[in-house]
Design a protein around this motif. Sequence first.
Motif, PDB file in Angstrom:
ATOM      1  N   HIS A  94       0.861  -1.184   0.000  1.00 34.69           N
ATOM      2  CA  HIS A  94       0.000   0.000   0.000  1.00 34.69           C
ATOM      3  C   HIS A  94       0.890   1.224   0.000  1.00 34.69           C
ATOM      4  O   HIS A  94       2.115   1.104   0.029  1.00 34.69           O
ATOM      5  CB  HIS A  94      -0.986  -0.013   1.177  1.00 34.69           C
ATOM      6  CG  HIS A  94      -0.388   0.073   2.547  1.00 34.69           C
ATOM      7  ND1 HIS A  94       0.594  -0.780   2.995  1.00 34.69           N
ATOM      8  CD2 HIS A  94      -0.642   0.915   3.599  1.00 34.69           C
ATOM      9  CE1 HIS A  94       0.910  -0.469   4.248  1.00 34.69           C
ATOM     10  NE2 HIS A  94       0.182   0.556   4.632  1.00 34.69           N
ATOM     11  N   HIS A  96       1.179   3.916   2.141  1.00 35.11           N
ATOM     12  CA  HIS A  96       1.548   4.702   3.327  1.00 35.11           C
ATOM     13  C   HIS A  96       3.053   5.001   3.318  1.00 35.11           C
ATOM     14  O   HIS A  96       3.855   4.212   2.827  1.00 35.11           O
ATOM     15  CB  HIS A  96       1.160   3.956   4.606  1.00 35.11           C
ATOM     16  CG  HIS A  96      -0.303   4.076   4.936  1.00 35.11           C
ATOM     17  ND1 HIS A  96      -0.938   3.260   5.842  1.00 35.11           N
ATOM     18  CD2 HIS A  96      -1.251   4.940   4.476  1.00 35.11           C
ATOM     19  CE1 HIS A  96      -2.218   3.618   5.934  1.00 35.11           C
ATOM     20  NE2 HIS A  96      -2.434   4.628   5.109  1.00 35.11           N
ATOM     21  N   ASP A  98       5.490   4.913   5.347  1.00 33.98           N
ATOM     22  CA  ASP A  98       6.500   3.976   5.875  1.00 33.98           C
ATOM     23  C   ASP A  98       6.774   2.816   4.917  1.00 33.98           C
ATOM     24  O   ASP A  98       7.721   2.060   5.120  1.00 33.98           O
ATOM     25  CB  ASP A  98       6.121   3.462   7.270  1.00 33.98           C
ATOM     26  CG  ASP A  98       4.718   2.888   7.369  1.00 33.98           C
ATOM     27  OD1 ASP A  98       3.806   3.400   6.707  1.00 33.98           O
ATOM     28  OD2 ASP A  98       4.537   1.912   8.137  1.00 33.98           O
ATOM     29  N   HIS A  99       5.975   2.691   3.845  1.00 34.54           N
ATOM     30  CA  HIS A  99       6.157   1.586   2.894  1.00 34.54           C
ATOM     31  C   HIS A  99       6.674   2.043   1.531  1.00 34.54           C
ATOM     32  O   HIS A  99       7.064   1.217   0.716  1.00 34.54           O
ATOM     33  CB  HIS A  99       4.836   0.823   2.714  1.00 34.54           C
ATOM     34  CG  HIS A  99       4.392   0.189   3.996  1.00 34.54           C
ATOM     35  ND1 HIS A  99       4.559  -1.147   4.258  1.00 34.54           N
ATOM     36  CD2 HIS A  99       3.860   0.731   5.117  1.00 34.54           C
ATOM     37  CE1 HIS A  99       4.127  -1.409   5.487  1.00 34.54           C
ATOM     38  NE2 HIS A  99       3.700  -0.281   6.031  1.00 34.54           N
ATOM     39  N   HIS A 172      -7.100  -2.675   6.261  1.00 32.90           N
ATOM     40  CA  HIS A 172      -6.177  -1.877   7.098  1.00 32.90           C
ATOM     41  C   HIS A 172      -6.992  -0.639   7.467  1.00 32.90           C
ATOM     42  O   HIS A 172      -6.899   0.381   6.790  1.00 32.90           O
ATOM     43  CB  HIS A 172      -4.957  -1.559   6.244  1.00 32.90           C
ATOM     44  CG  HIS A 172      -3.877  -0.725   6.879  1.00 32.90           C
ATOM     45  ND1 HIS A 172      -3.609  -0.700   8.224  1.00 32.90           N
ATOM     46  CD2 HIS A 172      -2.942   0.097   6.294  1.00 32.90           C
ATOM     47  CE1 HIS A 172      -2.573   0.111   8.438  1.00 32.90           C
ATOM     48  NE2 HIS A 172      -2.160   0.612   7.293  1.00 32.90           N
ATOM     49  N   ASP A 190       0.238  -4.576   7.886  1.00 31.86           N
ATOM     50  CA  ASP A 190      -0.711  -3.462   7.983  1.00 31.86           C
ATOM     51  C   ASP A 190      -2.127  -3.979   7.755  1.00 31.86           C
ATOM     52  O   ASP A 190      -2.763  -3.682   6.735  1.00 31.86           O
ATOM     53  CB  ASP A 190      -0.341  -2.333   7.013  1.00 31.86           C
ATOM     54  CG  ASP A 190       0.962  -1.674   7.399  1.00 31.86           C
ATOM     55  OD1 ASP A 190       1.971  -2.399   7.510  1.00 31.86           O
ATOM     56  OD2 ASP A 190       0.978  -0.456   7.626  1.00 31.86           O
TER      57      ASP A 190
END
Length: 273
Positions: A94, A96, A98-99, A172, A190
Amino acid sequence: MSTIAGPVPAHALRGPSLPALRLTMLGSGTSTGVPVIGCDCAVCRSEDPRNRRMRPGLRLEVAGGSMIIDTSPDFREQALRFGIDKVDAVLYTHSHADHVFGLDDLRIFNFRQRGSIPCFGSAETMGRMRQIFTYVFEGGQEGGGKPRLELNAVRAPFDLLGERVVPVPVGHGEMEVFGFRVGRFACVTDVNFISEESFDLLAGVELLVLSALRYRPHPTHFSLAESIAVAQRIGARRTLLTHIAHDIDHGRLLLDLPPGIELGHDGLVATVD
Ligand SMILES: [Zn+2]
Ligand SMILES: [Zn+2]
Ligand SMILES: [Zn+2]
């Protein structure tokens, strides 16, 4: 056995006992990373290297090449520390931060490999990536050091580097996220909801990476107790927990987990034979 791995020479991957899949956990931390900036809790001050957690990511090495799941903001450091010298494809769970926020560092692999890198994810994730990284996916600045990436929106299983990759849609919070299954390996991060259909897609997995944020419940992530229950239902021979916050002390919790379920840590290597 889990080890904190340094770079592994390429010859170590060849030979008669080549595993079907070799996993390196590039980052085992939640979105803040651990230590958390400015925090003086026991885990953030811990000297146990397994309590130092970069943002989440995995490397999968298969006979046909090397794929990465997610490019966290720590991707450059992960590539250096764990000897990533080749990226043939990237799977995105996904969009976000942090990814995905290490995406720009993929460009070094464009230079090294003299080609673009295929990336895969849901149509929604690929659309978000185009918005977040406008400068990468708009024309212009040719030859100016931008990553060259091909975004592929997928939903059905597809073939990649000689492996069958199965997207596993999970919830999520309000968002749909993809887990990915590759042979007898799967990763689901997540997540706070898995449908019956997606449990079916995970049946028979032997090595599972599953997120487990913290002890207390959270609106968009499974807590530790929820993740353990889900891991037991899936029933992989070995489950590695990831996306871990700073309230979980690695050494302390390790003793309390049911058989077959372990806390992951940065640099952990595991194989499927
Ligand atoms: Zn995350
Ligand atoms: Zn802390
Ligand atoms: Zn997320």
